[in-house]
Design a protein around this motif. Sequence first.
Motif, PDB file in Angstrom:
ATOM      1  N   ARG A 122      11.460   3.174  -3.225  1.00 46.04           N
ATOM      2  CA  ARG A 122      10.015   3.390  -3.423  1.00 46.04           C
ATOM      3  C   ARG A 122       9.329   3.577  -2.068  1.00 46.04           C
ATOM      4  O   ARG A 122       8.380   4.341  -1.937  1.00 46.04           O
ATOM      5  CB  ARG A 122       9.378   2.196  -4.147  1.00 46.04           C
ATOM      6  CG  ARG A 122       9.819   1.963  -5.581  1.00 46.04           C
ATOM      7  CD  ARG A 122       9.287   3.013  -6.549  1.00 46.04           C
ATOM      8  NE  ARG A 122      10.274   4.052  -6.793  1.00 46.04           N
ATOM      9  CZ  ARG A 122      11.225   3.997  -7.735  1.00 46.04           C
ATOM     10  NH1 ARG A 122      11.295   2.964  -8.531  1.00 46.04           N
ATOM     11  NH2 ARG A 122      12.079   4.988  -7.884  1.00 46.04           N
ATOM     12  N   THR A 152       6.962   6.619  -0.955  1.00 49.22           N
ATOM     13  CA  THR A 152       5.573   6.377  -0.538  1.00 49.22           C
ATOM     14  C   THR A 152       5.312   6.993   0.839  1.00 49.22           C
ATOM     15  O   THR A 152       4.259   7.599   1.067  1.00 49.22           O
ATOM     16  CB  THR A 152       5.290   4.858  -0.522  1.00 49.22           C
ATOM     17  OG1 THR A 152       5.748   4.305  -1.760  1.00 49.22           O
ATOM     18  CG2 THR A 152       3.814   4.567  -0.381  1.00 49.22           C
ATOM     19  N   LYS A 189      -4.543   4.938  -0.281  1.00 47.51           N
ATOM     20  CA  LYS A 189      -3.918   4.141  -1.340  1.00 47.51           C
ATOM     21  C   LYS A 189      -2.419   3.943  -1.044  1.00 47.51           C
ATOM     22  O   LYS A 189      -1.874   2.838  -1.188  1.00 47.51           O
ATOM     23  CB  LYS A 189      -4.084   4.884  -2.675  1.00 47.51           C
ATOM     24  CG  LYS A 189      -3.769   4.033  -3.887  1.00 47.51           C
ATOM     25  CD  LYS A 189      -3.976   4.821  -5.162  1.00 47.51           C
ATOM     26  CE  LYS A 189      -2.769   4.619  -6.054  1.00 47.51           C
ATOM     27  NZ  LYS A 189      -2.585   5.599  -7.058  1.00 47.51           N
ATOM     28  N   ASN A 190      -1.777   4.994  -0.556  1.00 51.99           N
ATOM     29  CA  ASN A 190      -0.333   4.883  -0.305  1.00 51.99           C
ATOM     30  C   ASN A 190      -0.012   4.071   0.938  1.00 51.99           C
ATOM     31  O   ASN A 190       1.035   3.431   1.001  1.00 51.99           O
ATOM     32  CB  ASN A 190       0.297   6.277  -0.250  1.00 51.99           C
ATOM     33  CG  ASN A 190       0.553   6.802  -1.658  1.00 51.99           C
ATOM     34  OD1 ASN A 190       1.164   6.112  -2.479  1.00 51.99           O
ATOM     35  ND2 ASN A 190       0.062   7.997  -1.963  1.00 51.99           N
ATOM     36  N   GLU A 201      -1.751   1.452   1.764  1.00 47.46           N
ATOM     37  CA  GLU A 201      -1.871   0.072   1.256  1.00 47.46           C
ATOM     38  C   GLU A 201      -0.648  -0.287   0.417  1.00 47.46           C
ATOM     39  O   GLU A 201      -0.123  -1.406   0.496  1.00 47.46           O
ATOM     40  CB  GLU A 201      -3.153  -0.072   0.427  1.00 47.46           C
ATOM     41  CG  GLU A 201      -4.398  -0.151   1.287  1.00 47.46           C
ATOM     42  CD  GLU A 201      -5.692   0.035   0.489  1.00 47.46           C
ATOM     43  OE1 GLU A 201      -5.658  -0.059  -0.761  1.00 47.46           O
ATOM     44  OE2 GLU A 201      -6.726   0.299   1.133  1.00 47.46           O
ATOM     45  N   LEU A 202      -0.195   0.671  -0.363  1.00 50.24           N
ATOM     46  CA  LEU A 202       0.979   0.434  -1.211  1.00 50.24           C
ATOM     47  C   LEU A 202       2.219   0.151  -0.346  1.00 50.24           C
ATOM     48  O   LEU A 202       3.007  -0.758  -0.630  1.00 50.24           O
ATOM     49  CB  LEU A 202       1.220   1.659  -2.096  1.00 50.24           C
ATOM     50  CG  LEU A 202       2.299   1.522  -3.168  1.00 50.24           C
ATOM     51  CD1 LEU A 202       1.927   0.449  -4.183  1.00 50.24           C
ATOM     52  CD2 LEU A 202       2.509   2.855  -3.890  1.00 50.24           C
ATOM     53  N   ASP A 229       1.997  -3.268   1.052  1.00 51.59           N
ATOM     54  CA  ASP A 229       2.223  -4.239  -0.019  1.00 51.59           C
ATOM     55  C   ASP A 229       3.725  -4.333  -0.347  1.00 51.59           C
ATOM     56  O   ASP A 229       4.294  -5.415  -0.515  1.00 51.59           O
ATOM     57  CB  ASP A 229       1.422  -3.789  -1.246  1.00 51.59           C
ATOM     58  CG  ASP A 229       1.412  -4.852  -2.328  1.00 51.59           C
ATOM     59  OD1 ASP A 229       1.235  -6.032  -1.973  1.00 51.59           O
ATOM     60  OD2 ASP A 229       1.616  -4.511  -3.507  1.00 51.59           O
TER      61      ASP A 229
END
Length: 518
Positions: free
Chosen positions: A453, A457, A469-470, A472-473, A476
Amino acid sequence: MTITIFVPRDAAALALGAERVATAIAREIETRGLDARIVRNGSRGMHWLEPLVEVRTEKGRIAYGPVRPSDVPSLFEAGFLQGADHPLCRGRTKEIPFLARQTRLTFARCGVTDPLSLEDYRHYQGMKGLEKAVTMQPADIVQQVTDSGLRGRGGAGFPTGIKWKTVLDAPGAQKYIVCNADEGDSGTFADRMIMEGDPFVLIEGMAIAGLATGATKGFIYTRSEYPHAIETMTAAVEIARKAGILGPSVLGSGKAFDMEVRVGAGAYVCGEETALLNSLEGKRGIVRAKPPLPALQGFLGRPTVVNNVISLASVPVIMDRGAAFYRDFGMGRSRGTIPIQVAGNIKYGGLFETAFGLTLGEIVDDIGGGTASGRPVRAVQVGGPLGAYFPRALFDTPFDYEAFAAKDGLIGHAGITVFDDTVDMLKQARFAMEFCAVESCGKCTPCRIGSTRGVETADKIAQGIEPQKNRELLADLCNTMKFGSLCALGGFTPYPVLSAMNHFPEDFSPAPIAEAAE
Ligand SMILES: Cc1cc2nc3c(=O)[nH]c(=O)nc-3n(C[C@H](O)[C@H](O)[C@H](O)COP(=O)(O)O)c2cc1C
Ligand code: SF4
């Protein structure tokens, strides 16, 4: 008097033509009818000078390098057997600044001796540590190693003496010493250099570990990509056995210790100690959950010391010169010396053994001489593929386990890889995730799935798809991998990724057109 010429047999020198250079020198000796012999030594660790040929003269050993086969006739013409000047002459080897600035304790003999000559080994202080150890009680040997402050050089920096004490105190009729010589970290070569350049120091260190813990059998676990190390190590074990250093009575002490070399196919995760033990047992190289610790239930479920090559090879000098001698080098809780392996885009790459405490900037700029490309240094990855990227702003960080940890980095096996300003840090972050995906043993989900993943990303960020958003993803995801993975492969992959994001945020910004579309 016969003149001695040294031509390295180390894999790095061989890769740069040392074999052909040795052949050319032998031919010149023969055709000129000279009284000279060639010794195939290990490497001095100055890779930009390899193949580095040395001649023993009245003035000491004189170095010439990098020597190509076509240079050989001109060396003879110039009188290099007498240490004469030549465009390739580097003067007295030990006065070359890169060597002169080092503190060589573990690598004291590497490049100096014939790796398979026990006579040479003994002549240069070898075997003195084991000679002392055979007269000591196991607990006293362990205490001396503990007092020296030696910490594991394989990556985690765990105190070696404490590990040995656990094995010494563990009940069990059969115990083992396993030397982790997998050396999977990209850009590292210290283990290989010891095995090729001074194999007896590793044998001596392992024998001392055996006497200290009550282990009578040792294994050196290395990888098939190290054919020269395997050959030299295997030959050295045979020689040591014939000389009574290994076998039923180590140095005539009546205490047994023997060892053998085992070869893995070469998976990064097989450097992780429990996966290594599985591989050594003939099983698939998959990580075991801890506890139980290998010290209590390791190889075949028996108490086992698993130590890195450099940890074990540092023990003889500690036994010989004493714990205080070793502990006096270094800073903070990082005692002794560390062989730093300088690689990547660097002018003077190679192995630099020094007391802990030099700053990263001193290593990269002063010792390494900056980049080979001549462009500015932008990032330095310290600690192999799982290590953090440091920007120039952190170059004042001293080489010390705690100092690096305080800056969200690690020393690992002390490999540093240098990049110039053309590096794309988003690509490097993606590479870290890809590496983890390829090398994951698959046992736990954060690593097995998370790394894949992570690659996806990073690709989305590169394509400008929902970049904020990506980002942050990705952060995370790193958090989940860091705290949820079973071993440090999944657990430390976030280090290169997060350090790249935090220190080089500009590389994680999408193309303006995609930002506008968001
Ligand atoms: C994925 C992974 C790869 C590792 N590779 C190596 C390696 O190649 N060599 C090594 O000595 N330690 C490696 N280690 C660390 C070992 O698990 C272990 O900590 C080390 O061999 C202990 O020896 P030391 O205390 O002498 O450092 C690796 C750890 C992980 C998680
Ligand atoms: S973190 Fe990765 S390599 Fe380590 S146990 Fe989990 S899946 Fe295996």
